[in-house]
Write a protein that holds these residues in place. Sequence first.
Motif, PDB file in Angstrom:
ATOM      1  N   UNK A  43      -7.022  -9.010   0.273  1.00 14.95           N
ATOM      2  CA  UNK A  43      -7.351  -7.918   1.190  1.00 14.95           C
ATOM      3  C   UNK A  43      -6.540  -8.035   2.469  1.00 14.95           C
ATOM      4  N   UNK A  44      -6.305  -9.263   2.935  1.00 16.96           N
ATOM      5  CA  UNK A  44      -5.468  -9.446   4.134  1.00 16.96           C
ATOM      6  C   UNK A  44      -4.043  -8.977   3.867  1.00 16.96           C
ATOM      7  N   UNK A  45      -3.534  -9.260   2.678  1.00 13.00           N
ATOM      8  CA  UNK A  45      -2.183  -8.803   2.341  1.00 13.00           C
ATOM      9  C   UNK A  45      -2.126  -7.281   2.238  1.00 13.00           C
ATOM     10  N   UNK A  46      -3.172  -6.681   1.700  1.00 10.66           N
ATOM     11  CA  UNK A  46      -3.200  -5.219   1.613  1.00 10.66           C
ATOM     12  C   UNK A  46      -3.184  -4.591   3.000  1.00 10.66           C
ATOM     13  N   UNK A  47      -4.023  -5.102   3.908  1.00 12.16           N
ATOM     14  CA  UNK A  47      -4.038  -4.578   5.276  1.00 12.16           C
ATOM     15  C   UNK A  47      -2.719  -4.842   5.983  1.00 12.16           C
ATOM     16  N   UNK A  48      -2.126  -6.014   5.721  1.00 11.38           N
ATOM     17  CA  UNK A  48      -0.839  -6.340   6.334  1.00 11.38           C
ATOM     18  C   UNK A  48       0.254  -5.388   5.862  1.00 11.38           C
ATOM     19  N   UNK A  49       0.273  -5.079   4.568  1.00 12.42           N
ATOM     20  CA  UNK A  49       1.292  -4.170   4.041  1.00 12.42           C
ATOM     21  C   UNK A  49       1.174  -2.778   4.669  1.00 12.42           C
ATOM     22  N   UNK A  50      -0.052  -2.292   4.842  1.00 13.10           N
ATOM     23  CA  UNK A  50      -0.234  -0.992   5.499  1.00 13.10           C
ATOM     24  C   UNK A  50       0.279  -1.056   6.930  1.00 13.10           C
TER      25      UNK A  50
ATOM     26  N   UNK B 151      17.090   3.327   3.857  1.00 18.85           N
ATOM     27  CA  UNK B 151      16.993   1.954   3.356  1.00 18.85           C
ATOM     28  C   UNK B 151      15.662   1.321   3.772  1.00 18.85           C
ATOM     29  N   UNK B 152      15.243   1.500   5.029  1.00 19.68           N
ATOM     30  CA  UNK B 152      13.955   0.963   5.486  1.00 19.68           C
ATOM     31  C   UNK B 152      12.807   1.636   4.737  1.00 19.68           C
ATOM     32  N   UNK B 153      12.939   2.934   4.457  1.00 22.57           N
ATOM     33  CA  UNK B 153      11.918   3.633   3.672  1.00 22.57           C
ATOM     34  C   UNK B 153      11.827   3.058   2.265  1.00 22.57           C
ATOM     35  N   UNK B 154      12.970   2.704   1.672  1.00 22.65           N
ATOM     36  CA  UNK B 154      12.968   2.083   0.344  1.00 22.65           C
ATOM     37  C   UNK B 154      12.304   0.707   0.381  1.00 22.65           C
ATOM     38  N   UNK B 155      12.520  -0.031   1.458  1.00 18.70           N
ATOM     39  CA  UNK B 155      11.835  -1.320   1.613  1.00 18.70           C
ATOM     40  C   UNK B 155      10.325  -1.126   1.697  1.00 18.70           C
ATOM     41  N   UNK B 156       9.900  -0.091   2.420  1.00 16.79           N
ATOM     42  CA  UNK B 156       8.473   0.212   2.498  1.00 16.79           C
ATOM     43  C   UNK B 156       7.913   0.659   1.148  1.00 16.79           C
ATOM     44  N   UNK B 157       8.768   1.270   0.323  1.00 16.02           N
ATOM     45  CA  UNK B 157       8.315   1.717  -0.997  1.00 16.02           C
ATOM     46  C   UNK B 157       7.875   0.532  -1.865  1.00 16.02           C
ATOM     47  N   UNK B 158       8.506  -0.634  -1.696  1.00 11.74           N
ATOM     48  CA  UNK B 158       8.078  -1.819  -2.431  1.00 11.74           C
ATOM     49  C   UNK B 158       6.636  -2.194  -2.073  1.00 11.74           C
ATOM     50  N   UNK B 159       6.304  -2.058  -0.795  1.00  7.69           N
ATOM     51  CA  UNK B 159       4.939  -2.353  -0.364  1.00  7.69           C
ATOM     52  C   UNK B 159       3.959  -1.306  -0.884  1.00  7.69           C
ATOM     53  N   UNK B 160       4.420  -0.059  -0.989  1.00  7.76           N
ATOM     54  CA  UNK B 160       3.563   0.991  -1.543  1.00  7.76           C
ATOM     55  C   UNK B 160       3.238   0.692  -3.004  1.00  7.76           C
ATOM     56  N   UNK B 161       4.216   0.200  -3.750  1.00  9.76           N
ATOM     57  CA  UNK B 161       3.970  -0.181  -5.151  1.00  9.76           C
ATOM     58  C   UNK B 161       2.913  -1.271  -5.225  1.00  9.76           C
ATOM     59  N   UNK B 162       3.013  -2.256  -4.325  1.00  8.63           N
ATOM     60  CA  UNK B 162       2.004  -3.313  -4.273  1.00  8.63           C
ATOM     61  C   UNK B 162       0.615  -2.730  -4.048  1.00  8.63           C
ATOM     62  N   UNK B 163       0.498  -1.799  -3.102  1.00  8.92           N
ATOM     63  CA  UNK B 163      -0.802  -1.200  -2.798  1.00  8.92           C
ATOM     64  C   UNK B 163      -1.360  -0.435  -3.997  1.00  8.92           C
ATOM     65  N   UNK B 164      -0.493   0.265  -4.721  1.00  8.64           N
ATOM     66  CA  UNK B 164      -0.936   1.052  -5.865  1.00  8.64           C
ATOM     67  C   UNK B 164      -1.558   0.162  -6.941  1.00  8.64           C
ATOM     68  N   UNK B 165      -1.009  -1.030  -7.144  1.00  7.80           N
ATOM     69  CA  UNK B 165      -1.507  -1.914  -8.190  1.00  7.80           C
ATOM     70  C   UNK B 165      -2.627  -2.833  -7.710  1.00  7.80           C
ATOM     71  N   UNK B 166      -2.671  -3.138  -6.436  1.00 11.98           N
ATOM     72  CA  UNK B 166      -3.663  -4.096  -5.947  1.00 11.98           C
ATOM     73  C   UNK B 166      -4.990  -3.447  -5.552  1.00 11.98           C
TER      74      UNK B 166
END
Length: 519
Positions: A389-396, A480-495
């Motif tokens: 949950x801490x990682x999820x909040x951190x990614x947001x 490019x920064x938006x694409x980096x953020x997209x990796x975190x969005x993928x994490x959120x979708x699965x977690x």
Amino acid sequence: MGVEKDALTAQKPVQNRVKLVPPDGGWGWFILIGTALSNIFNQSMLSLFSLLYGGALEEMGHQTKGAALVLSTMLFVTNFGGPIAAVLIKMTSTRFVAVSGACSCTLGIFLSGFSTNIWHLVFSYGFLLGLGLGFIQNSSFVAINSYFTSRKSRAVGLANVGTGVGQTLMPHVVGYLLNTYCFRGACLILAGLSLHGIAGTMLIQPVERHMKKIVEVVPVDEKLALLNGNNDADVKTKTAKEVTISHTRRATEPAVGNQKADLPKSYSYKELMEKDGDAEKDSKVITNGDSGTNSNAQNQKPGIFKKLYILFDFSLLTSPRFLNIIIGTALSVTSIQNFSMLFPLFLKNFVVVEMEEIATCMSVIAGADIVGRLVLPVFQDKFKIKARWMLIMTCIWLIVARQILAYQKSLMAIIVMSALYGFGRSMIIVARNIAISENCKMEQVPAAVGLGMLAMGIIVPPAGFFLGWIRDYTQSYIICITAQNALLVILLIFWIPDMLYLHYEERKQKRKELEDIQI
């Protein structure tokens, strides 16, 4: 009110049982000091490569490609050294692996000072230093994880503060050494400073020496106790409320009580060899009948691939949740590493500032990172928040901070957003291994962390190359920064769905336990 009264009046026979538990501190604090000391002089070498070896590479006739070759080798060996460290921990001890890693780091830094071509650097900095860092990362976390329970996140944060301190102070030390003693002298002195890491890792001791004794109240089956002759003074009557309090779950245990139960057993190297010996003896026994044949088939001597499968605990990869966790943590690390490489170029070419301003922004990130490693774990421990949950909040947090930062031109606004980014980034470093360890058995932690590092070694290079291609193809730092953020969005979708499901199962389990008490 009536239910509570019934629960209080319902009395069940229980008995006191002495149980050994980790000290949740004690000698573990000295292990934190030793790990932080090792991180200051070893882990910080990753951020010092361009500063320390840039001039030497130019004299060898290599530019960016040469630096990329050495760095890629080091990252590859570091991540793939994690599973090797896990096997060595099973075969030897956590302390032996940590000390071996510190020695490898010292030897790598020492030999790099005598490099005359790029292949010398690939071996000394890329292989020896990379292998040492992989051993230290795995073994130090395993040691901390074995000593701490409820304060685990705070402990890991304090240990990782050493990396932040090293990244803040060591560039100034390296600059002074290069100006005073040149390249070779600087490497020799840095190798001497790296010896402090060996002293730090020597502080690691087996947790069995420092276990605490606690009295645990457990329910007793009266009929079974009478049959076994155990219906004596040790069996006491307590209220159901007291029994419930004594079985309160630790904050670091999985949300669902049986979450670890379906994981396969993890064998140590000694157990594997004993099992091998028993199987060899059993294979010599000639039996008649179907039952004897089945028993003999089950006890056949395991082959080399079976031994490797058990030693590396590849059975963990059969769990979809474990795969989800290690892939998610690898995506988060990939995202922050690529942003760290892109950030100076973003400031230089997009914002158009001088080197002094770039250094200021990077120092702000490093300083905020240290503050985050000290503050956020305390917040997590206080409110009993799980690492995922801490990682999820951190990614947001990081998605919002970096997306706003990508559009800024004002230096003051960039400094503010850099501080916010650094503060949030710290939690990914602290919580990634905790998130892995919370979802496996204690004896599987070394292998689980090693497999997590292996996932990073597989995912980081191609994902980093793809993000770099996006920057070159679009010629846009914002995309490019938006694409980096997209990796975190993928994490959120699965977690997030998985964590919500676990939360539902936890509440269901608590209701079931309450109903069992009331019966």
